[in-house]
Design a protein around this motif. Structure first.
Motif, PDB file in Angstrom:
ATOM      1  N   ALA A 249      24.957 -31.053  15.710  1.00  0.00           N
ATOM      2  CA  ALA A 249      24.989 -30.223  14.505  1.00  0.00           C
ATOM      3  C   ALA A 249      26.059 -30.690  13.525  1.00  0.00           C
ATOM      4  N   PRO A 250      25.755 -30.709  12.218  1.00  0.00           N
ATOM      5  CA  PRO A 250      26.810 -30.917  11.217  1.00  0.00           C
ATOM      6  C   PRO A 250      27.568 -29.608  11.004  1.00  0.00           C
ATOM      7  N   LEU A 251      28.845 -29.715  10.663  1.00  0.00           N
ATOM      8  CA  LEU A 251      29.636 -28.513  10.411  1.00  0.00           C
ATOM      9  C   LEU A 251      29.047 -27.775   9.211  1.00  0.00           C
ATOM     10  N   PRO A 252      28.738 -26.471   9.355  1.00  0.00           N
ATOM     11  CA  PRO A 252      28.150 -25.734   8.233  1.00  0.00           C
ATOM     12  C   PRO A 252      29.034 -25.781   6.989  1.00  0.00           C
ATOM     13  N   ALA A 253      28.407 -25.845   5.837  1.00  0.00           N
ATOM     14  CA  ALA A 253      29.143 -25.956   4.581  1.00  0.00           C
ATOM     15  C   ALA A 253      30.057 -24.763   4.348  1.00  0.00           C
ATOM     16  N   ASP A 254      29.697 -23.591   4.903  1.00  0.00           N
ATOM     17  CA  ASP A 254      30.508 -22.402   4.671  1.00  0.00           C
ATOM     18  C   ASP A 254      31.687 -22.289   5.642  1.00  0.00           C
ATOM     19  N   ALA A 255      31.800 -23.231   6.581  1.00  0.00           N
ATOM     20  CA  ALA A 255      32.946 -23.248   7.492  1.00  0.00           C
ATOM     21  C   ALA A 255      34.032 -24.112   6.854  1.00  0.00           C
ATOM     22  N   VAL A 256      35.079 -23.476   6.375  1.00  0.00           N
ATOM     23  CA  VAL A 256      36.131 -24.183   5.636  1.00  0.00           C
ATOM     24  C   VAL A 256      37.067 -24.880   6.618  1.00  0.00           C
ATOM     25  N   SER A 257      37.312 -26.173   6.395  1.00  0.00           N
ATOM     26  CA  SER A 257      38.228 -26.936   7.232  1.00  0.00           C
ATOM     27  C   SER A 257      39.636 -26.895   6.641  1.00  0.00           C
ATOM     28  N   PHE A 258      40.644 -27.068   7.513  1.00  0.00           N
ATOM     29  CA  PHE A 258      42.012 -26.976   6.989  1.00  0.00           C
ATOM     30  C   PHE A 258      42.358 -28.117   6.031  1.00  0.00           C
ATOM     31  N   PRO A 259      41.788 -29.343   6.167  1.00  0.00           N
ATOM     32  CA  PRO A 259      42.074 -30.347   5.121  1.00  0.00           C
ATOM     33  C   PRO A 259      41.629 -29.907   3.726  1.00  0.00           C
ATOM     34  N   GLU A 260      40.562 -29.108   3.661  1.00  0.00           N
ATOM     35  CA  GLU A 260      40.129 -28.605   2.351  1.00  0.00           C
ATOM     36  C   GLU A 260      41.176 -27.694   1.737  1.00  0.00           C
TER      37      GLU A 260
ATOM     38  N   ASN B 225      31.687 -12.641  19.014  1.00  0.00           N
ATOM     39  CA  ASN B 225      31.288 -13.944  18.485  1.00  0.00           C
ATOM     40  C   ASN B 225      29.771 -14.128  18.435  1.00  0.00           C
ATOM     41  N   GLU B 226      29.040 -13.039  18.668  1.00  0.00           N
ATOM     42  CA  GLU B 226      27.579 -13.046  18.579  1.00  0.00           C
ATOM     43  C   GLU B 226      26.968 -14.138  19.458  1.00  0.00           C
ATOM     44  N   ASP B 227      27.468 -14.232  20.685  1.00  0.00           N
ATOM     45  CA  ASP B 227      26.995 -15.248  21.624  1.00  0.00           C
ATOM     46  C   ASP B 227      25.542 -14.985  22.004  1.00  0.00           C
TER      47      ASP B 227
ATOM     48  N   THR C 230      38.667 -26.211  11.914  1.00  0.00           N
ATOM     49  CA  THR C 230      38.510 -24.937  11.206  1.00  0.00           C
ATOM     50  C   THR C 230      39.437 -23.832  11.689  1.00  0.00           C
ATOM     51  N   GLY C 231      40.038 -24.003  12.857  1.00  0.00           N
ATOM     52  CA  GLY C 231      40.866 -22.930  13.408  1.00  0.00           C
ATOM     53  C   GLY C 231      40.070 -21.730  13.856  1.00  0.00           C
ATOM     54  N   ARG C 232      38.787 -21.965  14.134  1.00  0.00           N
ATOM     55  CA  ARG C 232      37.897 -20.864  14.506  1.00  0.00           C
ATOM     56  C   ARG C 232      37.174 -21.170  15.812  1.00  0.00           C
ATOM     57  N   SER C 233      36.659 -20.120  16.434  1.00  0.00           N
ATOM     58  CA  SER C 233      35.892 -20.254  17.667  1.00  0.00           C
ATOM     59  C   SER C 233      34.666 -21.124  17.442  1.00  0.00           C
ATOM     60  N   THR C 234      34.362 -21.942  18.434  1.00  0.00           N
ATOM     61  CA  THR C 234      33.170 -22.784  18.379  1.00  0.00           C
ATOM     62  C   THR C 234      31.909 -21.954  18.162  1.00  0.00           C
ATOM     63  N   LEU C 235      31.857 -20.785  18.782  1.00  0.00           N
ATOM     64  CA  LEU C 235      30.710 -19.894  18.583  1.00  0.00           C
ATOM     65  C   LEU C 235      30.693 -19.335  17.164  1.00  0.00           C
ATOM     66  N   ASP C 236      31.854 -18.953  16.680  1.00  0.00           N
ATOM     67  CA  ASP C 236      31.952 -18.313  15.367  1.00  0.00           C
ATOM     68  C   ASP C 236      31.439 -19.213  14.248  1.00  0.00           C
ATOM     69  N   ILE C 237      31.617 -20.524  14.400  1.00  0.00           N
ATOM     70  CA  ILE C 237      31.176 -21.447  13.350  1.00  0.00           C
ATOM     71  C   ILE C 237      29.838 -22.102  13.690  1.00  0.00           C
ATOM     72  N   ARG C 238      29.149 -21.573  14.702  1.00  0.00           N
ATOM     73  CA  ARG C 238      27.780 -21.992  15.023  1.00  0.00           C
ATOM     74  C   ARG C 238      27.696 -23.488  15.331  1.00  0.00           C
TER      75      ARG C 238
END
Length: 489
Positions: free
Chosen positions: A103-114, A463-465, A89-97
């Motif tokens: 945990a499965p990757l949240p649907a709202d976290a867009v991956s670069f292959p998408e 990052n709302e840790d 995702t190119g994002r912080s592990t905390l940022d994408i929960r």
């Protein structure tokens, strides 16, 4: 009338010189394919191109000799799920929960292959489990995934095959390339199980008596045998990488394909996987991009796993995702002095699907570091270190017994068997690359420690840790006593 004609001419000219995006300036005939090779539990420097000469890795070395090697690439976590989520995702592990292992990757976290797929790429993931669809090994969890549709990757890419058998991996790779529609560029992630435990590459193992151990490790027969088995896995991995590189050339795709080789996190070794020390986070990262990267380049800047996604998007001529916190490494293709970060961050979260019986299953920690100093924040400092993935291995059981009998050195006892850890550890990584001398609390490094704590505090807040912040509120001072009526001041 003449003035109107001049105005129109100037307006038309201005349109012709408006800056265009990378995607617009790419030649329409140019196609850039992307091949991402991911090893599992692979600490740097255990490749011969990284300077470890006790094994032979000619195929991965070939990539490095033809491209760019990053000496200081760090994943965002010392665990596969957490780290791979940031790579994707190119994002912080905390940022994408994504700090819980199962945990499965949240649907709202867009991956670069998408994003590549949306731009017309044919996309795929194959090989070793990519770890981002959760863990179906627990029925109750699988029921939840099914009920709420939490397994999303079949919808994110065109091709998704998961089988860790070596011949099957190459077959999946071949099937994918055979299916790429004519005229389309492709992205493919090929995941390997090596050098993840269990170690079974017997025919590839070097002589245990002739290998060099990391300086901090106790030198025992069983430690040597276990490490030789790990190195054997890497030599077997190299053969599989060579198999794919040769096939890519046979298909005539080697010149227009960027090849990236990266480890998902550090190896299941002493002070490696599951820890925030260097062996847990520092992984190999090599990029070959013909005609865009000169041969045999080495970059010493600190880079993060978050940087992979924006880098590959820029290579494809696409803008970075709007929520990405990583930095594109494309400038480093031409400039070895390019510094993408002043600070890099990583987290340690829950590991595996078991109950939190020790720090292998459950530990919480954060780290921040720059090019010289590193701060480790052990939020669960009261709990002793317990290894991830090798707590039942003979070499560890033997070390534990030696510790009980008082046969280990004081340094080994301190590093591996302390009853408690320090809440904060501060290392001068230039003068102490093995990260063994804790400078936290030393007055000479007070300002450096506070600077790193303050930057870590900022990052955790943004990052709302959920982990307590490293700089707590100061205790309120007691109010001065109120003078009794009539008393003299």
């Amino acid at each position: 009338m003449k003035s109107i004609s001049i105005f129109v001419a100037l307006f038309v000219f201005s349109l012709s010189v408006v800056p265009t995006s990378n995607a617009q300036t790419r030649k329409k005939t140019e196609t850039v394919n992307i091949l991402l090779l991911v090893s599992d539990d692979h600490s740097a420097p255990f490749l011969s191109c990284y300077g470890y000469q006790d094994i032979k890795t000619p195929n991965i070395d070939r990539l490095a000799s033809e491209g760019l090697l990053f000496k200081n690439a760090f994943t965002t976590a010392p665990q596969c799920v957490l780290s791979r989520a940031a790579l994707m995702t190119g994002r912080s592990t905390l940022d994408i929960r994504m700090t819980r292992f199962s945990a499965p990757l949240p649907a709202d976290a867009v991956s670069f292959p998408e994003l590549l797929r949306k731009a017309g790429y044919y996309t795929g993931i194959c090989g070793r489990n990519f770890h981002l669809n959760g863990n179906r090994g627990v029925k109750e969890s699988a029921d939840v995934y099914d009920e709420y549709g939490l397994e999303t990757f079949a919808k994110r890419v065109d091709f998704l095959k998961v089988n860790a058998v070596r011949d099957s991996i190459f077959g999946q790779y071949s099937t994918f390339l055979d299916r790429v529609p004519k005229g389309k560029s492709f992205f493919l992630q090929v995941g390997y199980s090596d050098p993840h435990r269990i170690f079974d590459a017997k025919e590839f193992e070097p002589d245990p008596t002739k290998i060099t151990l990391p300086q901090t490790w106790p030198d025992t027969k069983l430690v040597r045998e276990d490490f030789a088995a790990y190195l054997g896995e890497i030599q077997r991995l190299d053969a599989e990488v060579g198999r794919i590189l040769d096939d890519l050339k046979r298909r005539g795709l080697d010149k227009n394909t960027i090849v990236v080789f990266i480890g998902d996190n550090g190896g299941a070794l002493l002070r490696g996987k599951g820890t925030l020390y260097r062996a847990g986070l520092n992984v190999p990262l090599i990029i070959r991009y013909p005609e865009h990267i000169a041969s045999a380049q080495i970059n010493s800047s600190i880079v993060s796993g978050e940087d992979l996604a924006p880098t590959l998007l820029e290579v494809a001529g696409l803008p970075r995702g709007k929520d990405m916190t990583g930095v594109s490494l494309v400038p480093a293709f031409r400039d070895n002095k390019f510094e993408p970060h002043q600070y890099v961050y990583a987290v340690r979260g829950a590991h595996g699907s078991g109950l939190p019986t020790n720090t292998a299953h459950f530990d919480l920690g954060r780290t921040i570091f720059d090019k010289q100093f590193k701060l480790v924040y052990n939020a669960m400092w009261q709990l002793p270190y317990y290894p991830v993935d090798f707590g039942s291995q003979p070499f560890w059981l033997d070390l534990t017994q030696q510790h009980v009998e008082g046969k280990l050195s004081k340094e080994a006892d301190r590093l591996f068997f302390s009853e408690r850890r320090s809440m904060f550890e501060l290392f001068d990584t230039q003068n102490d690359p093995d990260e063994t001398r804790n400078l936290s609390g030393d007055p000479a490094f007070k300002d450096i420690e506070h600077r790193l704590k303050a930057k870590l505090q900022e990052w955790m807040i943004l990052n709302e840790d959920y982990v307590p912040l490293p700089i707590p509120p100061q205790p309120a001072q007691a109010a001065p006593p109120v003078a009794a009526a009539g008393a003299k001041p």
